[in-house]
Design a protein around this motif. Structure first.
Motif, PDB file in Angstrom:
ATOM      1  N   LYS A   1      17.107  26.186  29.597  1.00 49.30           N
ATOM      2  CA  LYS A   1      16.373  24.942  29.819  1.00 49.30           C
ATOM      3  C   LYS A   1      15.003  25.282  30.400  1.00 49.30           C
ATOM      4  O   LYS A   1      14.860  26.238  31.166  1.00 49.30           O
ATOM      5  CB  LYS A   1      17.159  24.054  30.789  1.00 49.30           C
ATOM      6  CG  LYS A   1      16.668  22.634  30.905  1.00 49.30           C
ATOM      7  CD  LYS A   1      17.544  21.840  31.868  1.00 49.30           C
ATOM      8  CE  LYS A   1      18.952  21.655  31.329  1.00 49.30           C
ATOM      9  NZ  LYS A   1      19.756  20.786  32.226  1.00 49.30           N
ATOM     10  N   HIS A   2      13.991  24.502  30.029  1.00 51.67           N
ATOM     11  CA  HIS A   2      12.649  24.750  30.551  1.00 51.67           C
ATOM     12  C   HIS A   2      12.547  24.297  32.002  1.00 51.67           C
ATOM     13  O   HIS A   2      13.192  23.328  32.419  1.00 51.67           O
ATOM     14  CB  HIS A   2      11.601  24.013  29.709  1.00 51.67           C
ATOM     15  CG  HIS A   2      10.200  24.475  29.963  1.00 51.67           C
ATOM     16  ND1 HIS A   2       9.429  23.973  30.995  1.00 51.67           N
ATOM     17  CD2 HIS A   2       9.437  25.418  29.356  1.00 51.67           C
ATOM     18  CE1 HIS A   2       8.242  24.561  30.989  1.00 51.67           C
ATOM     19  NE2 HIS A   2       8.224  25.446  30.010  1.00 51.67           N
ATOM     20  N   LEU A   3      11.716  24.986  32.767  1.00 45.50           N
ATOM     21  CA  LEU A   3      11.518  24.645  34.178  1.00 45.50           C
ATOM     22  C   LEU A   3      11.083  23.196  34.359  1.00 45.50           C
ATOM     23  O   LEU A   3      11.502  22.533  35.314  1.00 45.50           O
ATOM     24  CB  LEU A   3      10.480  25.576  34.806  1.00 45.50           C
ATOM     25  CG  LEU A   3      10.971  26.917  35.349  1.00 45.50           C
ATOM     26  CD1 LEU A   3       9.787  27.755  35.798  1.00 45.50           C
ATOM     27  CD2 LEU A   3      11.942  26.709  36.503  1.00 45.50           C
ATOM     28  N   ASN A   4      10.229  22.697  33.459  1.00 49.25           N
ATOM     29  CA  ASN A   4       9.780  21.310  33.585  1.00 49.25           C
ATOM     30  C   ASN A   4      10.957  20.341  33.507  1.00 49.25           C
ATOM     31  O   ASN A   4      11.015  19.344  34.232  1.00 49.25           O
ATOM     32  CB  ASN A   4       8.766  20.979  32.494  1.00 49.25           C
ATOM     33  CG  ASN A   4       7.389  21.540  32.797  1.00 49.25           C
ATOM     34  OD1 ASN A   4       7.230  22.330  33.719  1.00 49.25           O
ATOM     35  ND2 ASN A   4       6.401  21.153  32.019  1.00 49.25           N
ATOM     36  N   ASP A   5      11.909  20.619  32.611  1.00 49.96           N
ATOM     37  CA  ASP A   5      13.085  19.767  32.500  1.00 49.96           C
ATOM     38  C   ASP A   5      13.942  19.845  33.767  1.00 49.96           C
ATOM     39  O   ASP A   5      14.487  18.834  34.229  1.00 49.96           O
ATOM     40  CB  ASP A   5      13.927  20.181  31.287  1.00 49.96           C
ATOM     41  CG  ASP A   5      13.263  19.831  29.964  1.00 49.96           C
ATOM     42  OD1 ASP A   5      12.524  18.824  29.935  1.00 49.96           O
ATOM     43  OD2 ASP A   5      13.474  20.549  28.985  1.00 49.96           O
ATOM     44  N   ILE A   6      14.048  21.045  34.321  1.00 51.42           N
ATOM     45  CA  ILE A   6      14.835  21.231  35.543  1.00 51.42           C
ATOM     46  C   ILE A   6      14.237  20.436  36.696  1.00 51.42           C
ATOM     47  O   ILE A   6      14.937  19.695  37.402  1.00 51.42           O
ATOM     48  CB  ILE A   6      14.913  22.731  35.906  1.00 51.42           C
ATOM     49  CG1 ILE A   6      15.721  23.493  34.850  1.00 51.42           C
ATOM     50  CG2 ILE A   6      15.521  22.924  37.296  1.00 51.42           C
ATOM     51  CD1 ILE A   6      15.673  24.996  35.016  1.00 51.42           C
ATOM     52  N   PHE A   7      12.935  20.561  36.893  1.00 53.26           N
ATOM     53  CA  PHE A   7      12.292  19.861  38.013  1.00 53.26           C
ATOM     54  C   PHE A   7      12.288  18.343  37.809  1.00 53.26           C
ATOM     55  O   PHE A   7      12.384  17.586  38.778  1.00 53.26           O
ATOM     56  CB  PHE A   7      10.870  20.385  38.211  1.00 53.26           C
ATOM     57  CG  PHE A   7      10.806  21.749  38.827  1.00 53.26           C
ATOM     58  CD1 PHE A   7      11.296  21.970  40.105  1.00 53.26           C
ATOM     59  CD2 PHE A   7      10.282  22.826  38.133  1.00 53.26           C
ATOM     60  CE1 PHE A   7      11.254  23.234  40.678  1.00 53.26           C
ATOM     61  CE2 PHE A   7      10.231  24.082  38.692  1.00 53.26           C
ATOM     62  CZ  PHE A   7      10.723  24.292  39.971  1.00 53.26           C
TER      63      PHE A   7
ATOM     64  N   GLU B   1      14.672  16.632  36.226  1.00 54.81           N
ATOM     65  CA  GLU B   1      16.031  16.187  36.525  1.00 54.81           C
ATOM     66  C   GLU B   1      16.305  16.185  38.027  1.00 54.81           C
ATOM     67  O   GLU B   1      16.947  15.266  38.552  1.00 54.81           O
ATOM     68  CB  GLU B   1      17.030  17.092  35.806  1.00 54.81           C
ATOM     69  CG  GLU B   1      17.033  16.911  34.296  1.00 54.81           C
ATOM     70  CD  GLU B   1      17.865  17.967  33.589  1.00 54.81           C
ATOM     71  OE1 GLU B   1      18.524  18.770  34.289  1.00 54.81           O
ATOM     72  OE2 GLU B   1      17.859  18.003  32.341  1.00 54.81           O
ATOM     73  N   ASP B   2      15.821  17.197  38.720  1.00 53.78           N
ATOM     74  CA  ASP B   2      15.986  17.246  40.176  1.00 53.78           C
ATOM     75  C   ASP B   2      15.335  16.038  40.839  1.00 53.78           C
ATOM     76  O   ASP B   2      15.910  15.407  41.740  1.00 53.78           O
ATOM     77  CB  ASP B   2      15.366  18.529  40.735  1.00 53.78           C
ATOM     78  CG  ASP B   2      16.199  19.764  40.443  1.00 53.78           C
ATOM     79  OD1 ASP B   2      17.307  19.620  39.882  1.00 53.78           O
ATOM     80  OD2 ASP B   2      15.739  20.876  40.768  1.00 53.78           O
ATOM     81  N   TYR B   3      14.120  15.723  40.398  1.00 56.90           N
ATOM     82  CA  TYR B   3      13.406  14.580  40.975  1.00 56.90           C
ATOM     83  C   TYR B   3      14.196  13.285  40.761  1.00 56.90           C
ATOM     84  O   TYR B   3      14.310  12.454  41.677  1.00 56.90           O
ATOM     85  CB  TYR B   3      12.021  14.469  40.346  1.00 56.90           C
ATOM     86  CG  TYR B   3      11.190  13.318  40.873  1.00 56.90           C
ATOM     87  CD1 TYR B   3      10.345  13.492  41.970  1.00 56.90           C
ATOM     88  CD2 TYR B   3      11.239  12.059  40.279  1.00 56.90           C
ATOM     89  CE1 TYR B   3       9.574  12.434  42.450  1.00 56.90           C
ATOM     90  CE2 TYR B   3      10.483  11.002  40.749  1.00 56.90           C
ATOM     91  CZ  TYR B   3       9.649  11.191  41.842  1.00 56.90           C
ATOM     92  OH  TYR B   3       8.898  10.144  42.312  1.00 56.90           O
ATOM     93  N   GLN B   4      14.729  13.113  39.547  1.00 60.48           N
ATOM     94  CA  GLN B   4      15.475  11.897  39.248  1.00 60.48           C
ATOM     95  C   GLN B   4      16.710  11.753  40.146  1.00 60.48           C
ATOM     96  O   GLN B   4      17.077  10.642  40.533  1.00 60.48           O
ATOM     97  CB  GLN B   4      15.898  11.900  37.773  1.00 60.48           C
ATOM     98  CG  GLN B   4      14.746  11.726  36.791  1.00 60.48           C
ATOM     99  CD  GLN B   4      14.043  10.391  36.930  1.00 60.48           C
ATOM    100  OE1 GLN B   4      14.660   9.381  37.268  1.00 60.48           O
ATOM    101  NE2 GLN B   4      12.737  10.378  36.681  1.00 60.48           N
TER     102      GLN B   4
END
Length: 538
Positions: free
Chosen positions: A52-58, A60-63
């Protein structure tokens, strides 16, 4: 012998386990909401496995924690405090900037301790720390004033003509094409011309070494990640430095470094001036003062002043420049990061704009109306610098592309000294690492209604006045914001104005219904590319 070897391996494994896991549980003990860590990857194994790309990870974390001002994660074994609060982002990046001058903590910067090629990346503006960063930023900031940008404008228009010629060929074939393959060449040629007076002519040379080398810099393979993470192990970076072993794209770094050094040497020997970024950087170093106070990044935006005033004001800082002599490595490192970073971010942003115009013809038409009026008022010719800078809907479209398709999903900041977060009872300690969730905020409906839709009106004057300016983080915020912001925005405006004057973007069936980020892309580009079709306007 085998027993001893086995014991050594077990001992090393246990030591490595302790080293990574020793800080696990920090956030839980403090009662801070968090994503727990697991050996060896911390909170997110996808960072190592590249699933998974880092942008997707961050994002999802924010959400998961967007109702909280902050939460905790573990980056491998490093506790990282993730900041969601826009007010705290303002405090960290602007109001209390001197407590958070550095982008990386000692561990992350230690990753750049290696051979000669890695040392160049350590000397770039994004990696320098404390007064070293302030000295370099103070010296080179005058390169990007509006006056200097005016002198670059003619180069951008010249490369823009090549871009429209290339797109005319695409329009004649009526076939889909990969957007970044085209816009990346425009971005790279513009930067190479404006920065070094070198013309790669990427549109004619299909196997251009410039393009291939720049593209490779922004792809992280599994092997690249393992080499980088190995430097978190104590002693490894010292061994790499002793062996002069570089891991951060050494072949490509050497390629660009040789070109930059040859250009500098040629200018010094011949006295020839191109008034490009290399000349301007050499001028800045020659003009260094001895210990004077300088206020950096004075407001010089003469167009869209209401849009950029807060941003420009926050970029200012006063610094007592020490008497020092910069060596050639500083010019090389600064040129290197401007070239490769500018290539990918601008090329990506233009590609996303082409894609969105094809999906949203009403937006494309509205922008074409604005552009046509500017051309018509100038006798059908390309408008001048001031006019292009003053087109509000063009500016809004570019900012909306940067919001919706955020290039860098988070911004790191390291604490210089113990600091209590305003309005909380939490103390950030020296060398603690903070992450500011750009992509999370950019997709938060509290700031941007219907955040998954492309809507340039998000950056109308009225919309901006209705929210905090710190809800837009694509260029960062505060003194440590992107030094090349003015250049990047002007470059994008020139490209879009020249293209939309002549062409319409059309949607392509090659694109999937749901775009997916390529996990190996250092910035957030699309898996398998982004496609469009194009036609000449009637």
């Amino acid at each position: 012998m085998l027993v001893e070897l086995g014991l050594l391996v077990v001992t090393l494994f246990l030591w490595l386990y302790w080293y990574i896991a020793k800080n696990f549980g920090k956030w839980e003990k403090l009662g801070i909401p968090c994503i727990s860590g697991s050996f060896p990857w911390g909170s997110h194994k996808e960072i190592l496995t590249q699933k998974k790309h880092l942008n997707d990870i961050f994002k999802e974390d924010y959400q998961k924690f967007k109702e909280k001002d902050y939460f905790g994660i573990y980056l491998l074994g490093k506790p990282v405090l993730c900041i969601n609060s826009v007010d705290l982002i303002r405090d960290i990046t602007v109001k209390h900037f001197n407590n958070f001058v550095n982008r990386n903590d000692s561990n992350l910067n230690g990753m750049l301790e290696g051979g000669d090629m890695d040392q160049l990346w350590k000397n770039q503006l994004t990696s320098l720390e404390n007064d070293d960063w302030k000295d370099v930023r103070s010296t080179f900031s005058p390169i990007f004033t509006s006056g200097k940008m005016r002198s670059m404008y003619k180069f951008m228009k010249e490369i823009g003509s090549r871009l429209t010629n290339e797109l005319e060929t695409k329009a004649q074939t009526k076939s889909d094409f990969e957007l970044k393959d085209v816009f990346g060449k425009f971005s790279l040629d513009t930067l190479a011309t404006c920065a070094f007076g070198i013309d790669p002519d990427s549109f004619k040379d299909k196997d251009n070494k410039f393009v291939k080398a720049a593209a490779r810099v922004f792809i992280n393979t599994f092997s690249d990640n393992i080499k980088a993470f190995s430097r978190f192990i104590p002693g490894v970076k010292k061994i790499h430095k002793f062996l002069n072993y570089s891991i951060f794209k050494p072949k490509e770094t050497k390629f660009f470094t040789q070109i930059i050094r040859q250009t500098i040497e040629h200018r010094r020997k011949t006295g020839i001036r191109e008034n490009d970024l290399i000349d301007l950087m050499i001028d800045c170093i020659k003009a260094e003062g001895a210990g004077e106070e300088t206020e950096v990044d004075k407001l010089d935006a003469n167009a869209n002043k209401d849009i950029h005033e807060q941003y420009e004001k926050d970029m200012q800082f006063t610094h007592h420049v020490k008497q020092r002599q910069f060596n050639e490595d500083i010019i090389v490192a600064t040129s290197l990061v401007l070239l490769v970073a500018g290539y990918d971010t601008t090329g990506m942003t233009l590609s996303f704009l082409g894609y969105e115009f094809g999906k949203n013809p009403e937006v494309q038409q509205k922008l074409q109306d604005e552009i046509d009026q500017a051309f018509d008022e100038n006798g059908g010719e390309m408008p001048d610098y001031t006019t292009i800078q003053g087109l509000p809907y063009l500016d809004s479209c570019i900012h909306e592309a940067l919001r919706l398709h955020t290039p860098v999903g988070n911004l790191f900041r390291a604490c210089n000294a113990d600091f209590q977060l305003p309005g909380t009872d939490y103390w950030v300690r020296k060398n603690d690492l903070l992450s500011l969730s750009a992509i999370g905020i950019h997709h938060d409906e509290r700031y941007y209604p219907n955040p998954s839709q492309f809507n340039p009106d998000n950056f109308s004057k009225e919309a901006r006045q209705s929210r905090s300016p710190y809800t837009f983080l694509s260029f960062g915020q505060g003194p440590r914001a992107c030094i090349g912001m003015r250049f990047a925005l002007l470059e994008a405006k020139v490209a879009i104005a020249m293209v939309l004057r002549k062409f319409n973007f059309l949607p392509s069936n090659k694109n999937p219904e749901q775009l997916e980020l390529e996990p190996t892309s250092q910035l957030g580009y699309i898996k398998n590319g982004l496609y469009s079709n194009i036609e000449l306007r009637a």
